[in-house]
Design a protein around this motif. Structure first.
Motif, mmCIF file in Angstrom:
data_model
loop_
_atom_site.group_PDB
_atom_site.id
_atom_site.type_symbol
_atom_site.label_atom_id
_atom_site.label_comp_id
_atom_site.label_asym_id
_atom_site.label_seq_id
_atom_site.Cartn_x
_atom_site.Cartn_y
_atom_site.Cartn_z
ATOM 1 N N UNK A 74 39.430 58.392 118.847
ATOM 2 C CA UNK A 74 39.251 59.653 118.138
ATOM 3 C C UNK A 74 40.267 59.726 117.003
ATOM 4 N N UNK A 75 39.813 60.087 115.820
ATOM 5 C CA UNK A 75 40.692 60.117 114.663
ATOM 6 C C UNK A 75 40.760 61.521 114.072
ATOM 7 N N UNK A 76 41.903 61.826 113.495
ATOM 8 C CA UNK A 76 42.141 63.109 112.842
ATOM 9 C C UNK A 76 42.318 62.857 111.351
ATOM 10 N N UNK A 77 41.497 63.513 110.542
ATOM 11 C CA UNK A 77 41.556 63.321 109.099
ATOM 12 C C UNK A 77 42.402 64.375 108.407
ATOM 13 N N UNK A 78 43.012 63.999 107.291
ATOM 14 C CA UNK A 78 43.742 64.931 106.425
ATOM 15 C C UNK A 78 44.803 65.714 107.185
ATOM 16 N N UNK A 79 45.531 65.017 108.070
ATOM 17 C CA UNK A 79 46.507 65.694 108.923
ATOM 18 C C UNK A 79 47.920 65.675 108.351
ATOM 19 N N UNK A 80 48.073 65.195 107.131
ATOM 20 C CA UNK A 80 49.346 65.274 106.410
ATOM 21 C C UNK A 80 49.053 65.986 105.095
ATOM 22 N N UNK A 81 49.755 67.077 104.833
ATOM 23 C CA UNK A 81 49.441 67.893 103.661
ATOM 24 C C UNK A 81 49.515 67.080 102.373
ATOM 25 N N UNK A 82 50.512 66.192 102.271
ATOM 26 C CA UNK A 82 50.667 65.416 101.047
ATOM 27 C C UNK A 82 49.563 64.374 100.900
ATOM 28 N N UNK A 83 49.023 63.861 102.031
ATOM 29 C CA UNK A 83 47.887 62.941 101.946
ATOM 30 C C UNK A 83 46.624 63.687 101.530
ATOM 31 N N UNK A 84 46.435 64.896 102.056
ATOM 32 C CA UNK A 84 45.285 65.703 101.634
ATOM 33 C C UNK A 84 45.333 65.934 100.132
ATOM 34 N N UNK A 85 46.532 66.216 99.616
ATOM 35 C CA UNK A 85 46.684 66.471 98.185
ATOM 36 C C UNK A 85 46.322 65.247 97.356
ATOM 37 N N UNK A 86 46.776 64.053 97.786
ATOM 38 C CA UNK A 86 46.475 62.859 97.010
ATOM 39 C C UNK A 86 44.987 62.513 97.082
ATOM 40 N N UNK A 87 44.310 63.020 98.123
ATOM 41 C CA UNK A 87 42.867 62.810 98.262
ATOM 42 C C UNK A 87 42.068 63.866 97.516
ATOM 43 N N UNK A 88 42.777 64.847 96.945
ATOM 44 C CA UNK A 88 42.112 65.913 96.222
ATOM 45 C C UNK A 88 41.401 66.899 97.116
ATOM 46 N N UNK A 89 41.895 67.046 98.350
ATOM 47 C CA UNK A 89 41.244 67.902 99.327
ATOM 48 C C UNK A 89 42.235 68.915 99.885
ATOM 49 N N UNK A 90 41.715 70.049 100.303
ATOM 50 C CA UNK A 90 42.565 71.091 100.871
ATOM 51 C C UNK A 90 42.968 70.738 102.296
ATOM 52 N N UNK A 91 44.119 71.258 102.729
ATOM 53 C CA UNK A 91 44.514 71.111 104.124
ATOM 54 C C UNK A 91 43.496 71.873 104.980
ATOM 55 N N UNK A 92 42.887 71.234 105.956
ATOM 56 C CA UNK A 92 41.838 71.897 106.733
ATOM 57 C C UNK A 92 42.389 73.002 107.626
ATOM 58 N N UNK A 93 41.583 74.041 107.827
ATOM 59 C CA UNK A 93 41.998 75.164 108.670
ATOM 60 C C UNK A 93 41.928 74.823 110.149
ATOM 61 N N UNK A 94 41.226 73.760 110.481
ATOM 62 C CA UNK A 94 41.214 73.182 111.827
ATOM 63 C C UNK A 94 41.270 71.670 111.665
ATOM 64 N N UNK A 95 41.697 70.943 112.694
ATOM 65 C CA UNK A 95 41.713 69.488 112.577
ATOM 66 C C UNK A 95 40.333 68.911 112.245
ATOM 67 N N UNK A 96 40.315 67.973 111.314
ATOM 68 C CA UNK A 96 39.105 67.217 111.009
ATOM 69 C C UNK A 96 39.008 66.086 112.030
ATOM 70 N N UNK A 97 37.929 66.062 112.785
ATOM 71 C CA UNK A 97 37.778 65.097 113.879
ATOM 72 C C UNK A 97 36.628 64.144 113.568
#
Length: 281
Positions: A74-97
């Motif tokens: 099981x993987x969690x996506x965009x779980x580091x705020x700075x990685x979400x930023x470099x991906x051009x995506x917002x920090x998710x309001x719940x874990x991306x699974x």
């Protein structure tokens, strides 16, 4: 304890890393590192063993995936705020699974194969959580009781398959060899705080990622509790908890893996991995 599996693919034996860095054979005490062997009671029995009384393994055998017969990856996506930023995506309001196929799992130093048609194979160093007993509807306060230990996980990703094709992320995450785990599973008693671990990744000797688990948005206990509300977590399941910034997709210009590259990665207290990148047949 640092528990590992050594030997050729499909024929790995259970082992333990001793204080001098040598491998000790555990075959007389456990059939493999996985399933029931990860239960707290079983781990407590192994902890009673004196490594010096166990047979020493000679030579330099291949190190296999540190957990056998993983049921769910099981993987969690965009779980580091700075990685979400470099991906051009917002920090998710719940874990991306999302799920990564267990057939992607290989040893920590096995080759990483670029799949046919790939132009955007990428790297991601991640903290892996190994589940030790069945967890269903557990609270965050009790979640750590269900954790057996931790390992280095490399969430190799094909970004075009992941983001530019129809459907979910799974097909960009599940290619053969896209899930190196190990070199060993470190039992949780050896890690004082899983949210204070430095982590890094290099390609051809150049540092790409240099982060820490302290910047995780959703931390270990929360993730175990959260996931257990949706599915039973079983002994030997692995949760890969997301990656810090520095992935190839986030670079300007973007940079991706090619045959001949060498990847090195590690997490403080959990060991290191090294993979040669090759083209799949």
């Amino acid at each position: 304890m640092k528990l590992l599996r050594y030997g050729e693919p499909g024929a790995e034996k259970p082992g333990l890393l001793d204080a001098e860095g040598g491998i000790r054979d555990l075959s007389a005490h456990v059939t493999d590192i996985g399933g029931a062997a990860l239960d707290p009671a079983a781990l407590a029995e192994l902890a009673k063993l004196d490594p010096q009384t166990l047979p020493a393994v000679s030579g330099s055998p291949r190190i296999g995936p540190c957990v056998a017969n993983v049921g769910k990856f099981i993987c969690i996506g965009l779980n580091y705020a700075d990685h979400a930023a470099e991906s051009g995506l917002a920090v998710p309001s719940e874990p991306v699974v999302f799920m990564k196929a267990s057939s992607a799992i290989v040893g920590p130093d096995d080759d990483v194969l670029i799949p046919r048609g790939s132009e955007k194979t990428d790297w991601e160093v991640e903290l892996g959580i190994v589940i030790g007993r069945k967890a269903k509807y557990v609270s965050e306060a009790e979640a750590m009781d269900y954790v057996a230990g931790y390992c280095v996980a490399h969430d190799v990703s094909e970004r075009a398959f992941q983001n530019e094709r129809q459907g979910q992320w799974t097909k960009g995450k599940s290619c053969d060899t896209f899930g190196p785990i190990g070199p060993w599973m470190v039992t949780k008693d050896e890690i004082a705080d899983p949210q204070q671990l430095g982590m890094w990744l290099k390609v051809n000797g150049e540092t790409m990622q240099n982060g820490s688990t302290r910047t995780m948005v959703y931390q270990v206990a929360y993730l175990v509790s959260y996931l257990s509300q949706f599915m039973s977590l079983m002994p030997g399941d692995i949760i890969s908890t997301g990656t810090p910034p520095g992935v190839g997709m986030g670079m300007k210009p973007q940079r991706f893996l090619r045959a001949g590259d060498v990847i090195e990665l590690g997490i403080e207290g959990l060991g290191t991995q090294k993979q040669n990148v090759k083209a799949d047949a």
